[in-house]
Scaffold this motif. Structure first.
Motif, PDB file in Angstrom:
ATOM      1  N   PRO A 100     -18.258 -22.690   6.205  1.00 40.90           N
ATOM      2  CA  PRO A 100     -18.731 -23.787   7.062  1.00 40.90           C
ATOM      3  C   PRO A 100     -17.598 -24.429   7.841  1.00 40.90           C
ATOM      4  O   PRO A 100     -16.425 -24.331   7.472  1.00 40.90           O
ATOM      5  CB  PRO A 100     -19.341 -24.772   6.058  1.00 40.90           C
ATOM      6  CG  PRO A 100     -18.662 -24.467   4.763  1.00 40.90           C
ATOM      7  CD  PRO A 100     -18.351 -23.001   4.782  1.00 40.90           C
ATOM      8  N   GLY A 101     -17.969 -25.115   8.932  1.00 41.44           N
ATOM      9  CA  GLY A 101     -16.984 -25.825   9.733  1.00 41.44           C
ATOM     10  C   GLY A 101     -16.880 -27.283   9.342  1.00 41.44           C
ATOM     11  O   GLY A 101     -17.459 -27.734   8.359  1.00 41.44           O
ATOM     12  N   GLY A 102     -16.137 -28.021  10.164  1.00 41.79           N
ATOM     13  CA  GLY A 102     -15.918 -29.436   9.911  1.00 41.79           C
ATOM     14  C   GLY A 102     -14.548 -29.903  10.352  1.00 41.79           C
ATOM     15  O   GLY A 102     -14.048 -30.915   9.873  1.00 41.79           O
ATOM     16  N   GLY A 103     -13.928 -29.149  11.271  1.00 36.06           N
ATOM     17  CA  GLY A 103     -12.651 -29.568  11.831  1.00 36.06           C
ATOM     18  C   GLY A 103     -11.498 -29.597  10.845  1.00 36.06           C
ATOM     19  O   GLY A 103     -10.525 -30.322  11.059  1.00 36.06           O
ATOM     20  N   TYR A 104     -11.581 -28.810   9.760  1.00 41.94           N
ATOM     21  CA  TYR A 104     -10.575 -28.855   8.691  1.00 41.94           C
ATOM     22  C   TYR A 104     -10.445 -30.260   8.115  1.00 41.94           C
ATOM     23  O   TYR A 104      -9.410 -30.621   7.561  1.00 41.94           O
ATOM     24  CB  TYR A 104      -9.213 -28.354   9.178  1.00 41.94           C
ATOM     25  CG  TYR A 104      -9.148 -26.864   9.395  1.00 41.94           C
ATOM     26  CD1 TYR A 104      -9.415 -25.977   8.366  1.00 41.94           C
ATOM     27  CD2 TYR A 104      -8.815 -26.332  10.639  1.00 41.94           C
ATOM     28  CE1 TYR A 104      -9.351 -24.608   8.552  1.00 41.94           C
ATOM     29  CE2 TYR A 104      -8.744 -24.958  10.840  1.00 41.94           C
ATOM     30  CZ  TYR A 104      -9.007 -24.105   9.792  1.00 41.94           C
ATOM     31  OH  TYR A 104      -8.941 -22.744   9.988  1.00 41.94           O
ATOM     32  N   GLY A 189     -14.498 -23.059  10.606  1.00 43.88           N
ATOM     33  CA  GLY A 189     -14.734 -21.899   9.754  1.00 43.88           C
ATOM     34  C   GLY A 189     -14.611 -20.591  10.509  1.00 43.88           C
ATOM     35  O   GLY A 189     -14.243 -19.566   9.930  1.00 43.88           O
ATOM     36  N   GLY A 190     -14.905 -20.603  11.814  1.00 45.71           N
ATOM     37  CA  GLY A 190     -14.686 -19.421  12.631  1.00 45.71           C
ATOM     38  C   GLY A 190     -13.209 -19.087  12.746  1.00 45.71           C
ATOM     39  O   GLY A 190     -12.827 -17.912  12.779  1.00 45.71           O
ATOM     40  N   HIS A 191     -12.371 -20.128  12.796  1.00 43.86           N
ATOM     41  CA  HIS A 191     -10.928 -19.906  12.813  1.00 43.86           C
ATOM     42  C   HIS A 191     -10.466 -19.318  11.491  1.00 43.86           C
ATOM     43  O   HIS A 191      -9.575 -18.466  11.457  1.00 43.86           O
ATOM     44  CB  HIS A 191     -10.205 -21.227  13.101  1.00 43.86           C
ATOM     45  CG  HIS A 191      -8.725 -21.101  13.163  1.00 43.86           C
ATOM     46  ND1 HIS A 191      -7.897 -21.670  12.219  1.00 43.86           N
ATOM     47  CD2 HIS A 191      -7.898 -20.470  14.038  1.00 43.86           C
ATOM     48  CE1 HIS A 191      -6.637 -21.396  12.522  1.00 43.86           C
ATOM     49  NE2 HIS A 191      -6.613 -20.671  13.619  1.00 43.86           N
ATOM     50  N   VAL A 192     -11.061 -19.765  10.381  1.00 42.91           N
ATOM     51  CA  VAL A 192     -10.745 -19.167   9.081  1.00 42.91           C
ATOM     52  C   VAL A 192     -11.089 -17.674   9.094  1.00 42.91           C
ATOM     53  O   VAL A 192     -10.318 -16.837   8.609  1.00 42.91           O
ATOM     54  CB  VAL A 192     -11.501 -19.884   7.943  1.00 42.91           C
ATOM     55  CG1 VAL A 192     -11.264 -19.169   6.612  1.00 42.91           C
ATOM     56  CG2 VAL A 192     -11.064 -21.337   7.828  1.00 42.91           C
ATOM     57  N   VAL A 193     -12.245 -17.337   9.660  1.00 36.06           N
ATOM     58  CA  VAL A 193     -12.660 -15.938   9.743  1.00 36.06           C
ATOM     59  C   VAL A 193     -11.674 -15.120  10.574  1.00 36.06           C
ATOM     60  O   VAL A 193     -11.299 -14.001  10.208  1.00 36.06           O
ATOM     61  CB  VAL A 193     -14.079 -15.832  10.323  1.00 36.06           C
ATOM     62  CG1 VAL A 193     -14.422 -14.383  10.666  1.00 36.06           C
ATOM     63  CG2 VAL A 193     -15.092 -16.384   9.331  1.00 36.06           C
ATOM     64  N   ALA A 194     -11.233 -15.675  11.696  1.00 38.27           N
ATOM     65  CA  ALA A 194     -10.234 -14.984  12.509  1.00 38.27           C
ATOM     66  C   ALA A 194      -8.938 -14.803  11.732  1.00 38.27           C
ATOM     67  O   ALA A 194      -8.276 -13.763  11.826  1.00 38.27           O
ATOM     68  CB  ALA A 194      -9.977 -15.758  13.800  1.00 38.27           C
ATOM     69  N   GLY A 195      -8.564 -15.812  10.944  1.00 35.68           N
ATOM     70  CA  GLY A 195      -7.373 -15.685  10.110  1.00 35.68           C
ATOM     71  C   GLY A 195      -7.520 -14.603   9.059  1.00 35.68           C
ATOM     72  O   GLY A 195      -6.596 -13.804   8.832  1.00 35.68           O
ATOM     73  N   LEU A 196      -8.683 -14.544   8.407  1.00 35.98           N
ATOM     74  CA  LEU A 196      -8.944 -13.481   7.432  1.00 35.98           C
ATOM     75  C   LEU A 196      -8.863 -12.109   8.086  1.00 35.98           C
ATOM     76  O   LEU A 196      -8.327 -11.157   7.504  1.00 35.98           O
ATOM     77  CB  LEU A 196     -10.343 -13.657   6.843  1.00 35.98           C
ATOM     78  CG  LEU A 196     -10.536 -14.502   5.598  1.00 35.98           C
ATOM     79  CD1 LEU A 196     -12.016 -14.585   5.260  1.00 35.98           C
ATOM     80  CD2 LEU A 196      -9.753 -13.952   4.419  1.00 35.98           C
TER      81      LEU A 196
END
Length: 324
Positions: A100-104, A189-196
């Motif tokens: 999920p998102g939430g701006g970190y 959370g999309g940025h987390v996915v890109a990081g993964l």
């Protein structure tokens, strides 16, 4: 008469204590829905809580400024977890982790979490919902949280990498194919996915056998992500912590062009980098949908994305294709 006076006095004492009891009660926090299983992400003592927490973990209903939707906001996550949602009906062996998102800063646990799992499990997919550490758990978090003095430690990426290893290590337990484990992330959370997808190496020292498993997903869905585009005057360049090569897994991207929270060039920059590296990628941009739409907008063009994502998963062999 004495008994009546005693009861009145006792009642007064109870009423006087009520504000104190309410003030000291533990704040509500998130609990997994019925049928889901929540697992600790790290062994005891192997992960540190993010510093400068504003208080205990708690959840509250809020309204999105971008979409007007009511959603459950989880704050102050010090102990990350992974919650497994079993597939509905016959499982097909595919698993998807939801970020999920939430701006970190916070986590949208229903809008971009449990509701997404309900959609995935209806397709025979085993879903894993990641509750990662916030606030300030990414390299480019939302500075509105007043956490500038917190070191830039990629805690969200660490939690996501750990979760992917656990899923594969426990694949037999959950009836999933360890080579068909995907991920979907929304906004931060999309940025987390890109990081993964772009970091093959762990961002922490291994703690047990689960960390010997690959942490990269077998396929990835990046939904209206932030923190990807380097910014104005830099074309469609990516931020420095996202480096794309041909080992990135097949990727699906979706965003609305009227998104006022994350510029559509976030998606365009990532798409162009994937194309340049020869990574199979499918992108859908919609005229209307705003930000943080999840699965809820039914009367906007962006409502088509779940069907398109399902078709894409069929095309890459992660879901069975419908019969004739």
């Amino acid at each position: 008469m004495l008994i009546v006076r005693a009861l009145l006095l006792l009642g007064s004492l109870v009423l006087a204590m009520l504000p104190f009891a309410t003030a000291t009660a533990a704040p509500p926090t998130w609990h997994p829905p019925q049928g889901a299983t929540e697992l600790p992400l790290w062994p005891d003592g192997k992960v540190k809580a993010p510093p400068k927490l504003k208080g205990p973990e708690q959840i509250s209903e809020t309204i999105s400024k971008a979409s007007g939707e009511h959603w459950l906001m989880l704050q102050n996550v010090a102990v990350p977890t992974l919650t497994l949602f079993p597939a509905q009906g016959a499982a097909n062996g595919t698993a998807v982790m939801v970020v999920p998102g939430g701006g970190y800063n916070v986590l949208a646990m229903d809008l971009e979490g449990s509701e997404i799992c309900d959609w995935l499990t209806a397709q025979g997919i085993t879903c894993a919902l990641l509750k990662y550490r916030v606030p300030a758990s990414g390299p480019n978090w939302n500075h509105d949280c007043n956490c500038r003095d917190i070191p830039s430690v990629p805690m969200a990426l660490q939690d996501a990498q750990r979760a992917m290893g656990l899923l594969r290590a426990q694949a037999a337990r959950w009836g999933i194919d360890p080579q068909r484990v995907g991920v979907i992330g929304f906004s931060a959370g999309g940025h987390v996915v890109a990081g993964l997808s772009t970091h093959a190496r762990r961002s922490y020292s291994p703690v047990d056998a689960a960390d010997a498993q690959p942490s990269r997903p077998d396929f990835a869905m990046v939904m209206y992500s932030g923190h990807l585009w380097a910014g104005h005057g830099k074309g469609l360049s990516l931020v420095k912590d996202i480096v794309v090569d041909d080992t990135v897994p097949p990727t699906f991207i979706a965003q609305a062009t009227d998104d006022r929270t994350d510029d559509v060039r976030e998606s365009l920059a990532y798409y162009q980098a994937l194309i340049d590296a020869g990574v199979p990628v499918e992108m859908h941009l919609f005229a209307r949908g705003g930000h943080a739409f999840g699965l809820r907008l039914k009367d906007a063009p962006v409502a088509a994305w779940p069907h398109l994502a399902q078709r894409w998963m069929q095309d890459i062999g992660m879901l069975p294709k419908p019969g004739p």
